[in-house]
Design an enzyme around this catalytic site. Structure first.
Site, mmCIF file in Angstrom:
data_model
loop_
_atom_site.group_PDB
_atom_site.id
_atom_site.type_symbol
_atom_site.label_atom_id
_atom_site.label_comp_id
_atom_site.label_asym_id
_atom_site.label_seq_id
_atom_site.Cartn_x
_atom_site.Cartn_y
_atom_site.Cartn_z
ATOM 1 N N ASP A 707 73.201 54.216 27.319
ATOM 2 C CA ASP A 707 74.126 54.907 28.172
ATOM 3 C C ASP A 707 73.387 54.525 29.792
ATOM 4 O O ASP A 707 72.468 54.138 30.149
ATOM 5 C CB ASP A 707 74.490 56.217 28.069
ATOM 6 C CG ASP A 707 73.320 57.054 28.168
ATOM 7 O OD1 ASP A 707 73.522 58.270 28.059
ATOM 8 O OD2 ASP A 707 72.237 56.801 28.695
ATOM 9 N N ASP A 750 80.349 55.775 28.988
ATOM 10 C CA ASP A 750 79.252 54.992 29.679
ATOM 11 C C ASP A 750 78.193 54.482 28.369
ATOM 12 O O ASP A 750 77.091 54.239 28.675
ATOM 13 C CB ASP A 750 78.658 55.443 30.711
ATOM 14 C CG ASP A 750 77.884 56.918 30.046
ATOM 15 O OD1 ASP A 750 76.789 57.189 30.741
ATOM 16 O OD2 ASP A 750 78.456 57.547 29.373
#
Length: 832
Positions: A707, A750
């Protein structure tokens, strides 16, 4: 001797008496059917309108009146009564038609049992009534010993009027031209009644001819007889040949209408399904929203947290930007957490479920289409809750409405199925919640029934309004819905009707000219044949298909206007040229010539009467596809071949466009629209395949969970647009850091996943993880600002035991948590 003398004067039964007997038998057959309650007998022909009691009685009266009409001297008072009844009963029926006053002669209760959807059950159709009235006037005139010249002319007019009404009705049924057998909104003339009236007209004509031979009461001079015979013969020939040509043209027109209607119906159904599926994809995106997952997880620990509930409300409110009108969020126990907007399911006029896996979707109606959907929210294999969303499909509603704007009678019907009924959404002619039986007498009832049974096609049928329509039907994909595109047959046949009016005028002109020339005895047979050829050429030139005729050598003999438009060669340029040389691509010419020669030698050919697709050339060199049907004619050993061709390049282009649209929709369902990487669905499939392959080949497998560090801060400070830019650049750098055999995808937000086969051990995994981290540390320019963007990576190297895909992702997620706990911008490696 007297007895012998009478025997010598008796004549065998002629055409007049034979027709009288057949018409009388028709009337008796129908009466027996009504008396016995046998519906098939009163209809006479399958699927025909029933012949009424009064119509049957009038046929019997006409048969009795026509039989002896050429010898009125022996008329009996009872026969005279029958003739007057043939006038009085139609007059009484006409009185009912014109005034709307029922006088009790229609037998409505008896006729209502057949359910023919006539305006007044049992009442003789207006045109049928007029035909019998003219018959009554004709037989009364023929019964006079010495009719005047004016009366004789009226008898002829009445006889031809009866013949025209009967033949017109038969042609109307043959060509589906309702106005020829049904006037305005009155009852329909039955097809057996039309055939019977045509026979009565022929019988009257034969009676007139018989009277002309017996005496001079009617104008029976040689020139008059020749003129009348010429009129009859010419009318018959022109009607038969003319309407045969018209029928060929009509069949081509109807076939093109059927193909067009079916294509449009399937296209509308595909577009409808695509619109629904596009909205359902949004439901999957909502279900994967990490904010909802995290919020529900936090509420498990602190159910009364106003902060978390407020944050979830904001997330729900943000969905309204995507067209949602209502959003409800529930926890795993079914308790409501957040409700945003107005849910309309309780006020919806109607609702029908949609067949989509994992979705509890419904299509509803409240002034427009409304899509309601519900999906569970999972996190790490745990059910966190579920949500319900509603969104108005205003664009889809407007699109369906727009499909019918170009026509006053075109309607689009969308229906679902509720057990043995079709439940239909509102359309131009039907209110919402219209229910239509799926079956009648064990068979699918209307076009929508077939659509809901996953059939597609086109049919001519009477709809719920009792109006004949051309209806295309198709299922709306696999949604469990059906779509019908229908247009009133009257409007569909308007172009034919306009041409028919011109055609009738042409027929009248041809008959008048032919009669004049025959009477003057100056019209040779050759000219008549030439006129006929020209008339046929007019019909061919008005055809919507290209028509080409060639001889056994492939030399073009005929080339109509549409052929000139389709291929760019004028008629004078094409005639006498070889067909293969003119319109076939070079690679197909020898094959066509060889096929022609093989047929001429063996008589074998598998291309006659079949629809085929040929690649052909335009004059400008452009190649396109035509649909072609070839027929063969043999005259004293001389073969000619005729072909109708239709340019289908637009249809092919539409099919290609539809195929490309389907591919695009498939890609949208499997790839993330922002980054272009595989989405969760595609990623899970590929990871499962990789796990299976590594287990079978005993290869190590590396799974990475990534991420973006502090991504929330980027969104909060620079906005979601900047966040999207970062996500796309991150995905690009991630892909560039991997090998061609590695796979990267975006789970949600993300969060990204990478997996790869690493036969060289953990060193290979470490090298790739370091390469990814290094790639992210380069300068980032976002909306004119330089950012520092880093990533944390959880790495799982599986060599001794390849876990399941879900287990690998879970371990990689745990490793990511450790990498972030250690300070971010690094990776953490675990082995198993």
């Amino acid at each position: 001797m007297m007895k012998a003398s009478r025997m010598t004067r008796q004549k065998p039964l002629g055409t007049q008496q034979l027709i009288s007997a057949l018409v009388g038998c028709l009337g008796m057959y129908v009466l027996v059917g009504w008396a016995s309650g046998t519906e098939a007998m009163v209809r006479v022909l399958p699927n025909s309108v029933a012949v009424g009691v009064n119509t049957a009685l009038l046929f019997i009266a006409a048969a009795v009146s026509i039989w002896p009409v050429s010898n009125p001297s022996g008329s009996h008072w009872l026969l005279a009564a029958v003739r007057y009844g043939l006038v009085l009963l139609p007059l009484a029926i006409l009185f009912q038609h014109t005034t709307g006053i029922a006088i009790g002669i229609d037998w409505p209760s008896l006729h209502a049992a057949v359910k023919d959807a006539n305006q007044v059950p049992g009442r003789v159709a207006l045109n049928t009534c007029l035909g019998f009235l003219l018959t009554g006037f004709a037989v009364l005139g023929l019964a006079k010993p010495t009719p005047t010249k004016w009366q004789a002319q009226m008898i002829v007019v009445c006889a031809y009027g009866v013949l025209a009404i009967g033949i017109g009705g038969v042609i109307g049924y043959a060509l589906h031209l309702e106005f020829l057998y049904r006037y305005a909104g009155f009852n329909r003339m039955a097809l057996p009644a039309a055939i019977g009236l045509a026979a009565v007209g022929v019988g009257l004509w034969r009676a007139i001819r018989a009277r002309a031979e017996d005496d001079s009461a009617l104008p029976a001079g040689a020139d008059i007889r020749i003129t009348k015979t010429a009129i009859v013969v010419l009318t018959f020939v022109v009607l038969v040949t003319g309407f045969t040509g018209f029928f060929v043209m009509k069949n081509g027109f109807e076939e093109s209408m059927v193909v067009s209607t079916l294509h449009n119906t399937k296209s509308y159904a595909s577009a409808f399904e695509a619109a629904i599926d596009q909205q359902l994809v949004f439901s999957d995106i909502v279900a994967a929203n990490p904010g909802l997952q995290t919020g529900l997880l936090e509420l498990e620990k602190n159910p009364a947290s106003a902060t978390v509930i407020g944050r979830l409300g904001e997330i729900g409110q943000s969905f309204s930007a995507f067209g949602l009108t209502g959003f409800q969020l529930f926890n795993a126990k079914g308790s409501s957490v957040v409700s945003v907007g107005a849910m309309v399911n309780q006020q919806a006029v109607m609702s029908t479920p949609l067949a989509r896996a994992n979705h509890q979707a419904q299509l509803m109606w409240l002034d427009s289409f409304v899509l309601r959907d519900s999906l569970p929210i999972w996190r790490e294999g745990r059910l966190m809750g579920y949500f319900v969303i509603e969104q108005r499909l205003s664009k889809l509603t407007t699109t369906l409405t727009g499909m019918t704007q170009g026509s006053t009678t075109t309607d689009v019907l969308v229906c679902g199925r509720d057990r043995n009924e079709a439940l239909c959404f509102p359309s131009k002619f039907y209110p919402a919640n219209t229910r239509i039986p799926m079956y009648q007498d064990g068979k699918p009832y209307l076009a929508i029934s077939r659509a809901l049974l996953n059939e597609n096609g086109v049919m001519t049928v009477s709809d719920l309004r009792g109006v004949g329509v051309l209806a295309g039907y198709a299922p709306i994909g696999t949604l469990g819905l059906g779509l019908v595109l229908k247009t009133d047959a009257i409007e569909v046949n308007n172009p034919l009707r306009e041409r028919l009016n011109m055609f009738i005028g042409m027929l009248i002109f041809l008959v008048a000219m032919g009669t004049f020339l025959l009477r003057a005895q100056v019209q040779p047979l050759a000219k008549k044949l030439l006129s006929e050829q020209r008339r046929v050429q007019v019909i061919l030139d008005s055809s919507l298909d290209a028509f080409i005729e060639v001889d056994s050598r492939g030399i073009i003999l005929d080339w109509n206007v549409e052929a000139a438009r389709t291929f760019g060669w004028a008629r004078r340029e094409a005639l006498g040229k070889e067909l293969a040389q003119l319109i076939l691509p070079l690679e197909f010419r020898d094959k066509q010539r060889q096929g022609m020669q093989r047929f001429l030698k063996t008589g074998e050919g598998n291309f006659f009467g079949k629809r085929m697709e040929w690649a052909v050339l335009h004059r400008n060199g452009a190649q396109f596809i035509v649909e072609i049907t070839i027929s063969m004619n043999e005259d004293n050993g001389r073969y000619t071949f005729s072909a109708f061709l239709h340019d289908i390049s637009l249809r092919k282009a539409d099919e290609l466009t539809l195929s490309q649209s389907e591919k695009r929709m498939s890609k949208l369902a499997r790839f993330d629209t922002l980054t272009g990487l595989p989405n969760r669905f595609q990623l899970n499939e590929k990871l499962e395949e990789a796990v299976y392959r590594c287990r079978r080949l005993k290869l190590p497998l590396t799974v990475m969970f990534l991420d973006i560090d502090h991504f929330k801060k980027i969104n909060d400070t620079l906005g979601h647009a900047a966040g999207d830019v970062v996500l796309k650049e991150f995905a690009l750098r991630l892909e560039n850091s991997l090998r061609a055999t590695d796979t990267a995808g975006r789970l949600a937000g993300d969060e990204f996943v990478v997996f790869m086969e690493t036969p060289h051990g953990t060193e290979e995994s470490v090298l790739i993880a370091e390469k990814i981290i290094a790639a992210m540390q380069g300068p980032w320019m976002v909306e004119g600002k330089e950012l520092q963007v880093t990533t944390s990576i959880g790495v799982v190297f599986a060599s001794t035991e390849i876990l399941s895909a879900d287990a690998l992702l879970a371990k990689a997620d745990g490793a990511l948590y450790k990498a972030k706990s250690a300070g971010r911008n690094q990776f953490f490696l675990e082995t198993c």
